[in-house]
Structures are given as structure tokens and as C-alpha cells.
Write a protein that holds these residues in place. Structure first.
Motif, PDB file in Angstrom:
ATOM      1  N   PHE A 280       0.818  -1.215   0.000  1.00 58.57           N
ATOM      2  CA  PHE A 280       0.000   0.000   0.000  1.00 58.57           C
ATOM      3  C   PHE A 280       0.853   1.268   0.000  1.00 58.57           C
ATOM      4  CE2 PHE A 280      -3.235  -3.046   1.144  1.00 58.57           C
ATOM      5  CZ  PHE A 280      -4.352  -2.545   0.485  1.00 58.57           C
ATOM      6  N   ALA A 281       2.082   1.174   0.495  1.00 56.92           N
ATOM      7  CA  ALA A 281       2.989   2.320   0.394  1.00 56.92           C
ATOM      8  C   ALA A 281       3.379   2.565  -1.054  1.00 56.92           C
ATOM      9  CB  ALA A 281       4.236   2.082   1.243  1.00 56.92           C
ATOM     10  N   GLU A 282       3.393   1.503  -1.863  1.00 62.03           N
ATOM     11  CA  GLU A 282       3.706   1.620  -3.284  1.00 62.03           C
ATOM     12  C   GLU A 282       2.519   2.152  -4.094  1.00 62.03           C
ATOM     13  OE1 GLU A 282       6.528   0.939  -4.745  1.00 62.03           O
ATOM     14  OE2 GLU A 282       7.628  -0.604  -3.634  1.00 62.03           O
ATOM     15  N   LEU A 283       1.313   2.067  -3.541  1.00 64.72           N
ATOM     16  CA  LEU A 283       0.090   2.358  -4.273  1.00 64.72           C
ATOM     17  C   LEU A 283       0.107   3.733  -4.939  1.00 64.72           C
ATOM     18  CD1 LEU A 283      -3.502   1.602  -3.013  1.00 64.72           C
ATOM     19  CD2 LEU A 283      -2.978   3.805  -4.016  1.00 64.72           C
ATOM     20  N   GLY A 284       0.463   4.768  -4.191  1.00 66.05           N
ATOM     21  CA  GLY A 284       0.438   6.123  -4.730  1.00 66.05           C
ATOM     22  C   GLY A 284       1.336   6.299  -5.933  1.00 66.05           C
ATOM     23  N   GLY A 285       2.531   5.739  -5.869  1.00 67.42           N
ATOM     24  CA  GLY A 285       3.452   5.837  -6.988  1.00 67.42           C
ATOM     25  C   GLY A 285       2.995   5.037  -8.185  1.00 67.42           C
ATOM     26  N   SER A 286       2.437   3.834  -7.930  1.00 71.02           N
ATOM     27  CA  SER A 286       1.974   2.981  -9.030  1.00 71.02           C
ATOM     28  C   SER A 286       0.837   3.642  -9.798  1.00 71.02           C
ATOM     29  CB  SER A 286       1.516   1.624  -8.486  1.00 71.02           C
ATOM     30  OG  SER A 286       2.594   0.915  -7.909  1.00 71.02           O
ATOM     31  N   VAL A 287      -0.135   4.188  -9.075  1.00 69.55           N
ATOM     32  CA  VAL A 287      -1.255   4.873  -9.727  1.00 69.55           C
ATOM     33  C   VAL A 287      -0.759   6.103 -10.477  1.00 69.55           C
ATOM     34  CG1 VAL A 287      -3.360   6.208  -9.304  1.00 69.55           C
ATOM     35  CG2 VAL A 287      -3.005   4.019  -8.135  1.00 69.55           C
ATOM     36  N   SER A 288       0.107   6.880  -9.832  1.00 69.24           N
ATOM     37  CA  SER A 288       0.596   8.129 -10.431  1.00 69.24           C
ATOM     38  C   SER A 288       1.339   7.888 -11.736  1.00 69.24           C
ATOM     39  CB  SER A 288       1.508   8.870  -9.442  1.00 69.24           C
ATOM     40  OG  SER A 288       0.807   9.254  -8.280  1.00 69.24           O
ATOM     41  N   VAL A 289       2.229   6.896 -11.768  1.00 68.75           N
ATOM     42  CA  VAL A 289       3.045   6.692 -12.964  1.00 68.75           C
ATOM     43  C   VAL A 289       2.201   6.202 -14.134  1.00 68.75           C
ATOM     44  CG1 VAL A 289       3.749   4.282 -12.489  1.00 68.75           C
ATOM     45  CG2 VAL A 289       5.245   5.775 -13.808  1.00 68.75           C
ATOM     46  N   TYR A 290       1.205   5.365 -13.872  1.00 72.52           N
ATOM     47  CA  TYR A 290       0.378   4.880 -14.973  1.00 72.52           C
ATOM     48  C   TYR A 290      -0.563   5.971 -15.495  1.00 72.52           C
ATOM     49  CZ  TYR A 290       1.868   0.023 -15.006  1.00 72.52           C
ATOM     50  OH  TYR A 290       2.620  -1.125 -15.158  1.00 72.52           O
ATOM     51  N   ILE A 291      -1.010   6.856 -14.614  1.00 67.65           N
ATOM     52  CA  ILE A 291      -1.856   7.961 -15.064  1.00 67.65           C
ATOM     53  C   ILE A 291      -1.037   8.965 -15.871  1.00 67.65           C
ATOM     54  CG2 ILE A 291      -3.191   9.956 -14.297  1.00 67.65           C
ATOM     55  CD1 ILE A 291      -4.699   7.340 -14.070  1.00 67.65           C
ATOM     56  N   VAL A 292       0.147   9.319 -15.383  1.00 69.84           N
ATOM     57  CA  VAL A 292       0.974  10.326 -16.047  1.00 69.84           C
ATOM     58  C   VAL A 292       1.565   9.792 -17.351  1.00 69.84           C
ATOM     59  CG1 VAL A 292       3.075  11.720 -15.854  1.00 69.84           C
ATOM     60  CG2 VAL A 292       1.508  11.538 -13.907  1.00 69.84           C
ATOM     61  N   ALA A 293       2.116   8.578 -17.322  1.00 68.24           N
ATOM     62  CA  ALA A 293       2.846   8.066 -18.483  1.00 68.24           C
ATOM     63  C   ALA A 293       1.937   7.439 -19.536  1.00 68.24           C
ATOM     64  CB  ALA A 293       3.887   7.039 -18.030  1.00 68.24           C
ATOM     65  N   PHE A 294       0.807   6.846 -19.124  1.00 69.21           N
ATOM     66  CA  PHE A 294      -0.015   6.094 -20.073  1.00 69.21           C
ATOM     67  C   PHE A 294      -1.407   6.694 -20.302  1.00 69.21           C
ATOM     68  CE2 PHE A 294       2.791   2.907 -17.964  1.00 69.21           C
ATOM     69  CZ  PHE A 294       3.640   2.728 -19.045  1.00 69.21           C
ATOM     70  N   PHE A 295      -2.072   7.122 -19.228  1.00 68.02           N
ATOM     71  CA  PHE A 295      -3.424   7.645 -19.399  1.00 68.02           C
ATOM     72  C   PHE A 295      -3.424   9.068 -19.956  1.00 68.02           C
ATOM     73  CE2 PHE A 295      -6.818  10.297 -17.633  1.00 68.02           C
ATOM     74  CZ  PHE A 295      -7.924   9.691 -18.202  1.00 68.02           C
ATOM     75  N   LEU A 296      -2.566   9.927 -19.441  1.00 67.80           N
ATOM     76  CA  LEU A 296      -2.611  11.349 -19.802  1.00 67.80           C
ATOM     77  C   LEU A 296      -2.472  11.601 -21.307  1.00 67.80           C
ATOM     78  CD1 LEU A 296      -3.030  14.079 -18.552  1.00 67.80           C
ATOM     79  CD2 LEU A 296      -0.568  14.255 -18.147  1.00 67.80           C
ATOM     80  N   PRO A 297      -1.529  10.945 -22.015  1.00 73.49           N
ATOM     81  CA  PRO A 297      -1.447  11.183 -23.466  1.00 73.49           C
ATOM     82  C   PRO A 297      -2.725  10.803 -24.211  1.00 73.49           C
ATOM     83  CG  PRO A 297       0.581  10.181 -22.676  1.00 73.49           C
ATOM     84  CD  PRO A 297      -0.406  10.105 -21.551  1.00 73.49           C
ATOM     85  N   SER A 298      -3.304   9.639 -23.888  1.00 68.55           N
ATOM     86  CA  SER A 298      -4.535   9.232 -24.573  1.00 68.55           C
ATOM     87  C   SER A 298      -5.705  10.119 -24.153  1.00 68.55           C
ATOM     88  CB  SER A 298      -4.848   7.763 -24.279  1.00 68.55           C
ATOM     89  OG  SER A 298      -5.042   7.554 -22.887  1.00 68.55           O
ATOM     90  N   HIS A 299      -5.716  10.562 -22.913  1.00 65.94           N
ATOM     91  CA  HIS A 299      -6.755  11.477 -22.414  1.00 65.94           C
ATOM     92  C   HIS A 299      -6.706  12.797 -23.184  1.00 65.94           C
ATOM     93  CE1 HIS A 299      -9.354  13.543 -19.544  1.00 65.94           C
ATOM     94  NE2 HIS A 299      -8.430  14.471 -19.386  1.00 65.94           N
ATOM     95  N   ALA A 300      -5.506  13.245 -23.510  1.00 66.41           N
ATOM     96  CA  ALA A 300      -5.356  14.497 -24.257  1.00 66.41           C
ATOM     97  C   ALA A 300      -5.967  14.385 -25.652  1.00 66.41           C
ATOM     98  CB  ALA A 300      -3.880  14.866 -24.357  1.00 66.41           C
ATOM     99  N   VAL A 301      -5.903  13.192 -26.240  1.00 61.81           N
ATOM    100  CA  VAL A 301      -6.471  12.987 -27.574  1.00 61.81           C
ATOM    101  C   VAL A 301      -7.993  12.867 -27.488  1.00 61.81           C
ATOM    102  CG1 VAL A 301      -6.566  11.432 -29.560  1.00 61.81           C
ATOM    103  CG2 VAL A 301      -4.378  11.903 -28.436  1.00 61.81           C
ATOM    104  N   ARG A 302      -8.482  12.019 -26.551  1.00 63.65           N
ATOM    105  CA  ARG A 302      -9.917  11.753 -26.479  1.00 63.65           C
ATOM    106  C   ARG A 302     -10.716  12.923 -25.914  1.00 63.65           C
ATOM    107  NH1 ARG A 302      -8.215   6.942 -24.054  1.00 63.65           N
ATOM    108  NH2 ARG A 302      -9.040   7.734 -22.087  1.00 63.65           N
ATOM    109  N   ALA A 303     -10.270  13.453 -24.771  1.00 61.51           N
ATOM    110  CA  ALA A 303     -11.062  14.464 -24.063  1.00 61.51           C
ATOM    111  C   ALA A 303     -10.706  15.898 -24.452  1.00 61.51           C
ATOM    112  CB  ALA A 303     -10.901  14.284 -22.553  1.00 61.51           C
TER     113      ALA A 303
END
Length: 428
Positions: free
Chosen positions: A245-268
Motif C-alpha cells: 500500500f505504500a507503493e500504491l500512490g506511486g503505481s497509480v501516479s506513474v500509470y496515469i501520467v505516463a499512459f493515461f494522460l497522453p490518450s486522455h489528451a487525444v480523447r477528451a
């Protein structure tokens, strides 16, 4: 007692870091190039489906790699705690090379029928299993090679390698798509990046064979290697849960920043795909630069200080960052937001990456990392883009993912309270 082993093979620190991290870089390189060519793979290996289903089937095959990552982490982590870090790392890079070769040389559906997608599916299972088992032994070896005052810096390079793999994969895939005609990419060009992955693996394997083994077994050791998994889930179960659970914040953050954000910029935000790729490369380069800097700071000022400061900063800044991007969608704002958030991601992940294995005994260390980092990254991180997309769809609010990241950072601050900071201390 420290498990630090000085290199008898004559390898410099740079060689040790390169030999250890090349497998992690290859893992994320493969991850990136597959995602770039998912459409072509879908057309060639699932030709009977509709275009939408071709893509979904291709992504589905890609996703099975995440399903087996925790299994690979546990099995290979336990093997590293029993047989040694070096043997485990040679095994994982051999499996990765095999996976790249299977995809690069796989016959299409038109040639081999149902055997074609089965080959690709098998390759993804092998790659996911090897990727899950790569991070624990690699990070453990880096930590055990380092001195008491450089462990975070050494460990940081295994995370930096993920960013290097992402950036290199995006760059190679982009070059293939730019330099070759569309039809050539579909017919044979998509295989080129996978062939390059085959070349990198044997070179890394040869260097890894020169590494010194850092696992030293003594007859007086309280925890035997055969009991690593059992010990992590019984004697050290509290640490395993807190670490996950200490890793949770970093794991969520890196996948949102590195993978979700670029596709979000295209779709939304209706930015171009080229803009999204550019921001992905920028965030990857920012991660690569920020990771070792975070390691230096964690060695100097303590793991907890750097971790808490970065996590609180992410919690406070992620919503304004998404709001700025929504109000002023452009390639510049996307790259600035991606770069800043990537720096905060590195500040979260690197300190906890070294903090957790420092608390595990040496014969449980690789397994402990697998049960915390790999499980957290696979489940909390791997599902983050899906959850973020679902939140946007349900709420109609493009800023909803920011609240999700902030909540993950807040939750993962709590277990840090009970984790001991062993900055500068000898390993057990």
C-alpha cells in the motif's frame, strides 16, 4: 550484516547498473512497441473480426502479460532468494529475448491460421512472466552491490530504466511509422522494433554473467532460502502489506501520467496523436532524469522525507495541473504538465523502492519486492487507466482522474507512518 559484495570481475559501477537494468528497459520497450502496433497486429492475427474487435483482441492479448506478472514476480523472486540474483536475472532476460523473437517471427493468420494468434498469446505470457520476475532480483542486486550511503541512487536506475525503455520504444515506433509507407508497416515494418529487442537481450545476458553474486548463504542464517515466500506471507506479512500500500500512490501516479494522460489528451482534449506521443516521450525523459536525482536526495536526506514531500506535492498539484491542461489544451501545456508530474512520480517511487527491500532480510528480499512493487504495479497501477477512463465516462468530468490520483496518494501516505527508515544503515 551487510550483503555488499565488491565486484571481483572488474566491472565498474556503470557496468553493474547497465547490466542490471537492461532487462527492465527491455520490458518497457517491448510494452511500448506492442501498444504502438496493436492495430497492425490485430489486422494480421485476427483478420476475421471487425476493425474494432481486431483492436480489442490485440489489446486483450497484450493485457494477458499483466495477468501473469505477479506470478512471475513471486516465482522468480523466490528463485532469486534461493539460487541467487544473478541466475534469476539471466533467466528473465533469456525469456524476454524468446518473447521478442516469437512475436517478430510469428506467422500471420493467413499463413498459420489459429496457430498465429496462439503464438503471439504465448509470447505475451512469457514476456509478462519474465517482466514480473525481472524487477525484484534486479533491484535487490543493485541494493546489495551499493554501499550503505548509495543504495537509493543505485536502486533508482532500475526505475530510470523503465523510463528509458518507454522513450526508446516510442522513438523507434515513431520512426518506423514515419519512414515507412503505411502498407509496408502493416506487411513487415512492425516487426523491426521486436527484432531490435532480440539483439539487445543477448548482449545484456553476456554482461550479466560477469556480475558477482550478492546472495551469500551462511549456515547461521535464520531464514532459509527455501522459505522466502512463506516467510514473506507469514513472518513478514505486516511489512508485505504495508509495503504494497505504500507503493500504491506511486503505481497509480506513474500509470496515469505516463499512459493515461497522453490518450486522455487525444480523447477528451482533442489534441493530435502526434502531440500525445510527444508528451509521452517528454514524461519518459523527465522520469529518466528525475529518478537518479531522487535517489541522491533519498540517500542524503532520508527515504521518508523525499517520499512524503513528493507525495504531498503530487496530492496538492495534480488537480491544478489537470485544470490548467483542460483550460489551455496545447502541446506546450501537455508537455509541461507531463514533465512536472513525472518528476513528482520519481520522487514517490524511488524512495519507497529502496525503503521496502532494506527492511526485508536478504533471503526474503527479492520475493518481498515482488510481493510489494510488482503486485502494486500490476493491480493498482495496471488498472489505473481503465479506472480513470471509467470515472471520466461516468461523471463527464475530465478532471476526475486528478481526484483519483490525489486519493491514491493520500491513502498510500498512511502505511509510511509504520515503515522504518533505514537510510545509511547496513543491510540485514
Amino acid at each position: 550484516m551487510s550483503t555488499l559484495v565488491l565486484s571481483k570481475s572488474g566491472l565498474t559501477k556503470k557496468h553493474v547498473i547497465a547490466a542490471t537494468t537492461i532487462g527492465t528497459a527491455l520490458e518497457f520497450y517491448d510494452f511500448t512497441i506492442y501498444s504502438f502496433f496493436a492495430i497492425q497486429i490485430g489486422q494480421l492475427f485476427f483478420p476475421g473480426a471487425s476493425p474494432v474487435n481486431q483492436f480489442l483482441l490485440s489489446i486483450g492479448v497484450f493485457g494477458v502479460g499483466f495477468v501473469v506478472r505477479p506470478l512471475g514476480g513471486i516465482v522468480i523472486g523466490a528463485y532469486a532468494d534461493r539460487a541467487g540474483r544473478k541466475k534469476a536475472m539471466v533467466l528473465t532476460i533469456m525469456l524476454m529475448a524468446l518473447s521478442c523473437a516469437m512475436i517478430a517471427c510469428a506467422p500471420t493468420y493467413a499463413v498459420a491460421g489459429l496457430a498465429a494468434p496462439f503464438i503471439v498469446l504465448t509470447a505475451r505470457l512469457i514476456q509478462g512472466f519474465a517482466a514480473g520476475g525481472e524487477f525484484g532480483p534486479g533491484t535487490t542486486l543493485l541494493i546489495e552491490y551499493a554501499s550503505n550511503h548509495t543504495r537509493a541512487f543505485f536502486a533508482s536506475w532500475n526505475f530510470a530504466a523503465t523510463a528509458a525503455g518507454l522513450a526508446l520504444g516510442a522513438a523507434v515506433a515513431t520512426l518506423v511509422n514515419v519512414l515507412l509507407p503505411k502498407q509496408a508497416v502493416l506487411e513487415w515494418g512492425w516487426r523491426i522494433p521486436f527484432l531490435l529487442g532480440i539483439v539487445a537481450a543477448p548482449a545484456g545476458m553476456l554482461i550479466r554473467k560477469r556480475l558477482d553474486e550478492t546472495l551469500v548463504v551462511h549456515s547461521t542464517d535464520a531464514v532459509r532460502p527455501q522459505g522466502a515466500l512463506k516467510a514473506a506471507l507469514s513472518t513478514h506479512v505486516k511489512l508485505t502489506i504495508l509495503g504494497t500500500f505504500a507503493e500504491l500512490g506511486g503505481s497509480v501516479s506513474v500509470y496515469i501520467v505516463a499512459f493515461f494522460l497522453p490518450s486522455h489528451a487525444v480523447r477528451a482534449l482533442h489534441l493530435s496523436p502526434t502531440t500525445a506521443v510527444t508528451s509521452g516521450i517528454v514524461s519518459s525523459l523527465a522520469l529518466f532524469v528525475a529518478a537518479p536525482l531522487a535517489g541522491i536526495l533519498a540517500d542524503r536526506f532520508s527515504r521518508k522525507r523525499v517520499l512524503v514531500a513528493s507525495r504531498v506535492a503530487m496530492l496538492l498539484l495534480v488537480y491544478p495541473a489537470f485544470a490548467l491542461l483542460g483550460a489551455h489544451p496545447s502541446v506546450m501545456s501537455l508537455c509541461v504538465v507531463s514533465g512536472i508530474l513525472a518528476v513528482l512520480v520519481a520522487g514517490q517511487i524511488v524512495p519507497v523502492l529502496v525503503m521496502i527491500p532494506e527492511l526485508f532480510p536478504k533471503h526474503v528480499r527479492a520475493t518481498g519486492i515482488a510481493l510489494t512493487y510488482v503486485v502494486s504495479a500490476s493491480f493498482f497501477g495496471g488498472f489505473s487507466p481503465f479506472i480513470a477512463s471509467w470515472l471520466v465516462a461516468q461523471t463527464g468530468n475530465p478532471l476526475a482522474p486528478a481526484w483519483y490520483v490525489a486519493a491514491a496518494c493520500l491513502v498510500s501516505l498512511v502505511p509510511v507512518i509504520w515503515l522504518k527508515d533505514r537510510t545509511g544503515e547496513a543491510l540485514a
